[in-house]
Design a protein around this motif. Structure first.
Motif, short mmCIF file in Angstrom:
data_model
loop_
_atom_site.label_atom_id
_atom_site.label_comp_id
_atom_site.label_asym_id
_atom_site.label_seq_id
_atom_site.Cartn_x
_atom_site.Cartn_y
_atom_site.Cartn_z
N THR A 72 17.80 11.85 0.45
CA THR A 72 19.27 11.93 -0.07
C THR A 72 19.22 11.81 -1.61
O THR A 72 20.35 12.22 -2.06
CB THR A 72 19.98 10.84 0.41
OG1 THR A 72 19.43 9.57 0.11
CG2 THR A 72 20.34 10.99 1.98
N LYS A 73 18.32 11.47 -2.24
CA LYS A 73 18.22 11.09 -3.45
C LYS A 73 17.40 11.95 -4.37
O LYS A 73 16.17 12.02 -3.73
CB LYS A 73 18.35 9.61 -4.21
CG LYS A 73 17.20 8.90 -3.26
CD LYS A 73 17.42 7.34 -3.55
CE LYS A 73 16.44 6.50 -2.88
NZ LYS A 73 17.05 6.08 -1.89
N THR A 74 17.64 12.15 -5.48
CA THR A 74 16.43 13.07 -6.20
C THR A 74 15.34 11.97 -6.79
O THR A 74 15.55 10.78 -7.00
CB THR A 74 16.79 13.58 -7.57
OG1 THR A 74 18.18 14.53 -7.23
CG2 THR A 74 16.10 14.17 -8.46
N LEU A 75 14.07 12.40 -6.60
CA LEU A 75 12.88 11.58 -6.74
C LEU A 75 12.36 12.40 -8.25
O LEU A 75 12.10 13.55 -8.43
CB LEU A 75 11.95 11.54 -5.90
CG LEU A 75 12.34 11.25 -4.64
CD1 LEU A 75 11.21 11.06 -3.73
CD2 LEU A 75 12.75 9.78 -4.69
N GLN A 76 11.97 11.43 -9.13
CA GLN A 76 11.13 11.77 -10.46
C GLN A 76 10.15 10.92 -10.74
O GLN A 76 10.19 9.73 -10.62
CB GLN A 76 12.21 11.90 -11.47
CG GLN A 76 13.53 12.65 -11.31
CD GLN A 76 14.40 12.99 -12.59
OE1 GLN A 76 13.90 13.26 -13.52
NE2 GLN A 76 15.66 12.59 -12.30
N PHE A 110 6.36 19.30 -7.67
CA PHE A 110 6.24 18.29 -6.96
C PHE A 110 5.21 18.40 -5.97
O PHE A 110 5.44 19.44 -5.06
CB PHE A 110 7.49 17.81 -6.25
CG PHE A 110 7.93 16.34 -5.65
CD1 PHE A 110 8.18 15.29 -6.77
CD2 PHE A 110 7.42 16.28 -4.40
CE1 PHE A 110 8.08 14.24 -6.24
CE2 PHE A 110 7.61 14.89 -3.79
CZ PHE A 110 7.94 13.78 -4.98
N VAL A 111 4.17 17.63 -5.95
CA VAL A 111 3.17 18.12 -4.87
C VAL A 111 2.90 16.96 -3.90
O VAL A 111 2.85 15.70 -4.43
CB VAL A 111 1.61 18.24 -5.77
CG1 VAL A 111 0.35 18.80 -4.91
CG2 VAL A 111 1.74 19.33 -6.71
N ASN A 124 1.07 20.35 0.09
CA ASN A 124 2.60 21.15 0.02
C ASN A 124 2.51 21.05 -1.68
O ASN A 124 2.82 19.94 -2.28
CB ASN A 124 3.54 20.53 0.61
CG ASN A 124 4.73 21.26 0.50
OD1 ASN A 124 5.29 21.69 -0.72
ND2 ASN A 124 5.75 21.42 1.60
N GLN A 125 2.56 22.29 -2.26
CA GLN A 125 3.00 22.39 -3.56
C GLN A 125 4.17 23.24 -3.98
O GLN A 125 4.34 24.37 -3.65
CB GLN A 125 1.46 23.00 -4.41
CG GLN A 125 1.76 23.05 -5.87
CD GLN A 125 0.82 23.54 -6.59
OE1 GLN A 125 -0.24 23.48 -6.16
NE2 GLN A 125 0.65 24.11 -7.75
N THR A 126 4.99 22.47 -4.56
CA THR A 126 6.59 23.20 -4.97
C THR A 126 6.12 23.14 -6.37
O THR A 126 6.37 22.15 -7.18
CB THR A 126 7.50 22.29 -4.38
OG1 THR A 126 7.40 22.07 -3.03
CG2 THR A 126 8.74 23.02 -4.70
N ASP A 127 6.21 24.46 -7.00
CA ASP A 127 6.06 24.53 -8.61
C ASP A 127 7.23 25.13 -9.20
O ASP A 127 7.24 26.44 -8.80
CB ASP A 127 4.60 24.87 -8.90
CG ASP A 127 4.28 24.77 -10.07
OD1 ASP A 127 5.13 24.47 -11.04
OD2 ASP A 127 3.02 24.92 -10.43
N GLY A 128 7.86 24.93 -9.84
CA GLY A 128 8.92 25.46 -10.57
C GLY A 128 8.60 26.03 -12.11
O GLY A 128 9.54 26.43 -12.72
N GLN A 130 6.41 15.01 -9.95
CA GLN A 130 7.50 14.89 -11.06
C GLN A 130 9.07 14.79 -10.79
O GLN A 130 9.76 14.30 -11.29
CB GLN A 130 7.15 15.97 -11.77
CG GLN A 130 7.79 16.23 -13.27
CD GLN A 130 7.48 17.34 -14.16
OE1 GLN A 130 7.28 18.45 -13.71
NE2 GLN A 130 7.02 16.97 -15.46
N HIS A 131 9.26 15.85 -9.60
CA HIS A 131 10.78 16.20 -9.55
C HIS A 131 10.84 16.70 -8.11
O HIS A 131 10.54 17.77 -7.86
CB HIS A 131 11.42 17.01 -10.48
CG HIS A 131 12.82 17.29 -10.29
ND1 HIS A 131 13.67 16.35 -11.13
CD2 HIS A 131 13.77 18.07 -9.55
CE1 HIS A 131 15.07 16.72 -10.57
NE2 HIS A 131 14.77 17.78 -9.70
N ALA A 132 11.69 15.78 -7.10
CA ALA A 132 11.98 16.43 -5.78
C ALA A 132 13.41 16.16 -5.85
O ALA A 132 14.16 15.19 -5.96
CB ALA A 132 11.45 15.79 -4.66
#
Length: 177
Positions: free
Chosen positions: A58-62, A112-113, A126-130, A163-165
């Motif tokens: 529910t909240k952004t993670l950094q 965010f990995v 799982n690697q999400t790379d923006g 770093q950021h989800a």
């Protein structure tokens, strides 16, 4: 093989004989049929209660630390009560193979990995790379994991790559196969 033959041969007989029988006669014949099957070593297997959960962030993670647990705090389904939204940990209530899926979303220029772990041992990534992208990159990973009763599975950051989800668009779900 002989037991299977007798079993297959006796079922049509049970159905044919019960076509004009009273309800009590059908129940009696069924109980007799069941006793024969049990005597041959077959067990009455009942359907198990389902084990499945669906959760979201529910909240952004950094800037999470190395191997920090990602806690998917909103639970929309938790049949069997095996997922804990306070700790972020799924605990197997019985032995079996469980199927897990998790989706992460980040924003342009961030990443965010994550990894799914079984009792602290990495199973899949799982690697999400923006970085170098516009918009909101999303990635989904999946793992089928053989578990024993009491084993634990959770999602955590991989290295220092938390770093950021983006909250509201990240999910973790699982079910017993």
């Amino acid at each position: 093989m002989t037991r299977i033959y007798y079993l297959l041969m006796s079922f049509p007989l049970l159905v044919a004989v019960t076509a004009h029988a009273t309800p009590q006669q059908v129940v009696t014949r069924y109980n007799n049929y069941k006793a024969i099957c049990n005597g041959m070593g077959y067990e009455n297997v009942r359907c198990k209660d389902p084990i499945a959960f669906q959760s979201s962030l529910t909240k952004t993670l950094q800037n999470l630390k190395n191997q920090e647990t990602v806690i998917f705090d909103k639970v929309s389904l938790n049949e069997g009560g095996a997922y804990d939204n306070i700790s972020g940990i799924f605990t197997a209530p019985l032995d079996g193979i469980f199927s897990f899926t998790w989706t992460m979303l980040t924003t342009a220029g961030k990443y965010f990995v994550t990894e799914i772990v079984l009792n602290g041992q990495k199973v899949a990534l799982n690697q999400t790379d923006g970085r170098g992208h516009d918009g909101y990159p999303m990635s989904t990973s999946h793992a089928n994991i053989k578990m024993k009763k009491g084993d634990k599975v959770w999602i955590r950051t991989n290295g220092t790559s938390g770093q950021h989800a983006h909250g509201g668009w990240c999910y973790f779900s699982g079910a017993k196969l």
